[in-house]
Scaffold this active site. Structure first.
Site, PDB file in Angstrom:
ATOM      1  N   ASP A   1       0.861  -1.183   0.000  1.00 25.33           N
ATOM      2  CA  ASP A   1       0.000   0.000   0.000  1.00 25.33           C
ATOM      3  C   ASP A   1       0.897   1.233   0.000  1.00 25.33           C
ATOM      4  O   ASP A   1       1.589   1.507   0.987  1.00 25.33           O
ATOM      5  CB  ASP A   1      -0.892  -0.036   1.249  1.00 25.33           C
ATOM      6  CG  ASP A   1      -1.926   1.094   1.274  1.00 25.33           C
ATOM      7  OD1 ASP A   1      -1.735   2.094   0.564  1.00 25.33           O
ATOM      8  OD2 ASP A   1      -2.913   0.959   2.020  1.00 25.33           O
ATOM      9  N   HIS A   2       0.864   1.982  -1.097  1.00 25.61           N
ATOM     10  CA  HIS A   2       1.786   3.106  -1.243  1.00 25.61           C
ATOM     11  C   HIS A   2       1.446   4.274  -0.320  1.00 25.61           C
ATOM     12  O   HIS A   2       2.230   5.223  -0.191  1.00 25.61           O
ATOM     13  CB  HIS A   2       1.813   3.583  -2.695  1.00 25.61           C
ATOM     14  CG  HIS A   2       3.187   3.922  -3.184  1.00 25.61           C
ATOM     15  ND1 HIS A   2       4.128   4.555  -2.404  1.00 25.61           N
ATOM     16  CD2 HIS A   2       3.789   3.729  -4.386  1.00 25.61           C
ATOM     17  CE1 HIS A   2       5.238   4.735  -3.097  1.00 25.61           C
ATOM     18  NE2 HIS A   2       5.062   4.237  -4.303  1.00 25.61           N
ATOM     19  N   ARG A   3       0.279   4.239   0.334  1.00 22.66           N
ATOM     20  CA  ARG A   3      -0.009   5.257   1.341  1.00 22.66           C
ATOM     21  C   ARG A   3       0.841   5.036   2.593  1.00 22.66           C
ATOM     22  O   ARG A   3       1.195   5.972   3.298  1.00 22.66           O
ATOM     23  CB  ARG A   3      -1.491   5.214   1.732  1.00 22.66           C
ATOM     24  CG  ARG A   3      -2.469   5.521   0.617  1.00 22.66           C
ATOM     25  CD  ARG A   3      -3.892   5.282   1.076  1.00 22.66           C
ATOM     26  NE  ARG A   3      -4.107   3.892   1.500  1.00 22.66           N
ATOM     27  CZ  ARG A   3      -5.247   3.417   1.992  1.00 22.66           C
ATOM     28  NH1 ARG A   3      -6.285   4.235   2.136  1.00 22.66           N
ATOM     29  NH2 ARG A   3      -5.364   2.148   2.331  1.00 22.66           N
TER      30      ARG A   3
END
Length: 461
Positions: free
Chosen positions: A431-433
């Protein structure tokens, strides 16, 4: 006394289950906790024990029927205090009949007077793993008029149109997915729109062919040679329905990024051969997946940002101090991801035994609901299907998933020359967040180092 047994919530707010088979018949005497039915939830096949001792008077639903939680499925003639069956209760006692005892693992008792309890707000997750009780449904909000939406009232004056009943998190999910809630049929109490209804709506919209209004669609004549029976329609239900909705929600919610690493795992394969000859590993199934699982647990100590989740409602990042390691398992009923609780505390032998037990239980469809919830990070072993690599989709609520590819003998640079080595490809989606590219790459590099040279555990442990 006639007592009804209503389908309970079998864990994590599930809204429906399919009755696979009845283990009892009308007129049969049953004892307390005797298995009366086998049902399939969105996550597992579960045996229902009888909450009463008495005689079955009616089976309300047939096998193969999908039943909503809270609906009566079976009635019993239960002896009164003197041991003699009592006549059916009058209609005035119907409300009392609706109350039934809460069974172990079945969640909370159905709410009275049709008023669901409000879900408690979630705070920061405790560092100690625990199986949480099934959350109660969120209280329905009073209708709020949409701006500019009017309809004729009963007295001829304009009347505002009610907004579809839902909760703020569900409305936000609908906005994020581009779903108009006025087009969604709610399956919750009093027609409230649930998260699953929104996910089902996006599935339907993605399955419908797009049409251009100003261009007529071509009419194709029926082909006589096709005949009947050339298509098969399979109902979307049970585990497959849940998996599809979860994957769509994950793909549309978490921005996925994937990195790949090809590793010479000859040293790891040699280690497995040596361990299989040791007495303490007699009967233990040792596979590359076991070593990969251990490597993930070790690498997470150095990279805790991958053992986390994004809490949108609280606007917080929750990092876990334990590892509930999910293992993707392909079963005849669909994909499930049961998890091993506190995998970080297990040695290699215990981890191998846990994976074998988990996989066997999943294939039999007997995974308990508790094992399907609370995961923090997952592994998908695509190599067992002869696949080299892939881009796995995150299990909802998790920050990372590792795909382990097939181990193949192939030419590889080794000690300044070319030699046949055993090589595999690792794929990590995150998850790039929560995880930057550099952090994801470093985590995957640590896993690869352990598999390339198992002695690296001395540096990471």
């Amino acid at each position: 006394m006639i007592r009804e047994f209503r389908l309970p919530d079998l864990g994590e707010g599930l809204t429906e289950s399919e009755i696979l088979s009845w283990r009892v018949t009308e007129g049969q005497s049953v004892t307390l906790n005797q298995v009366i039915a086998e049902v399939e939830t969105a996550k597992a096949v579960v045996e229902l024990p009888s909450p009463f001792e008495g005689v079955v008077t009616r089976l309300h639903e047939a096998e193969g029927t999908v039943v909503e939680v809270g609906k009566a499925i079976i009635s019993f003639d239960v002896p009164d205090a003197g041991g003699v069956p009592a006549p059916a209760a009058p209609a005035a006692d119907a409300a009392a009949q609706r109350r039934q005892p809460t069974l172990v693992g079945y969640g909370a008792e159905p709410e009275k007077a049709g008023r669901p309890a409000r879900r408690a707000r979630r705070g920061f997750v405790s560092p100690e793993p625990a199986v949480q009780p099934a959350p109660a449904p969120v209280a329905a909000e009073p209708p709020v008029p949409e701006a500019g939406a009017e309809s004729a009232g009963t007295n001829g004056t304009p009347a505002v149109q009610e907004r579809p009943r839902s909760t703020p998190p569900v409305r936000k999910l609908a906005r994020d997915l581009g779903i108009d809630l006025s087009t969604v049929d709610g399956t919750g109490p009093q027609g409230r729109i649930l998260r699953g209804d929104v996910e089902a709506a996006i599935l339907r919209s993605s399955a419908e062919p797009s049409r251009t209004p100003d261009r007529p669609q071509p009419v194709v004549a029926d082909a006589p040679h096709l005949g009947q029976g050339r298509e098969e329609r399979i109902p979307i239900a049970g585990i497959r329905k849940h998996t599809a909705a979860a994957m769509v929600s994950s793909a549309f919610t978490a921005p996925h990024a994937t990195v790949f690493l090809t590793v010479d795992v000859t040293a790891s394969m040699n280690l497995l051969e040596k361990l299989r000859s040791r007495r303490e590993y007699d009967g233990v199934r040792l596979t590359p997946l076991v070593l990969a699982a251990k490597a993930v647990c070790l690498a997470l100590r150095r990279h805790p940002e991958l053992n986390a989740r994004w809490d949108e409602a609280a606007r917080e990042i929750v990092r876990y101090r334990y590892v509930n390691l999910g293992i993707a398992a392909a079963t005849p009923r669909g994909l499930t991801v049961p998890n091993i609780k506190d995998a970080q505390d297990l040695g290699l032998r215990e981890l191998a035994l846990a994976i074998s037990d988990l996989a066997g239980t999943a294939r039999e469809g007997r995974t308990p609901p508790a094992a399907l919830t609370g995961g923090t990070v997952s592994i998908s072993n695509v190599g067992v299907f002869g696949v080299d690599a892939g881009t796995p989709i995150l299990n909802p609520g998790e920050a990372a998933i590792l795909a382990l590819g097939a181990v193949r003998r192939q030419p590889w640079e080794h000690e300044g020359g070319i030699a046949l080595r055993q090589v595999t490809t690792l794929s990590l989606s995150f998850d790039h967040r929560l995880v930057d590219g550099a952090e994801g790459a470093a985590f995957l590099r640590d896993i690869g180092d352990v598999l390339a040279e198992p002695a690296m555990v001395l540096a990471l442990d």
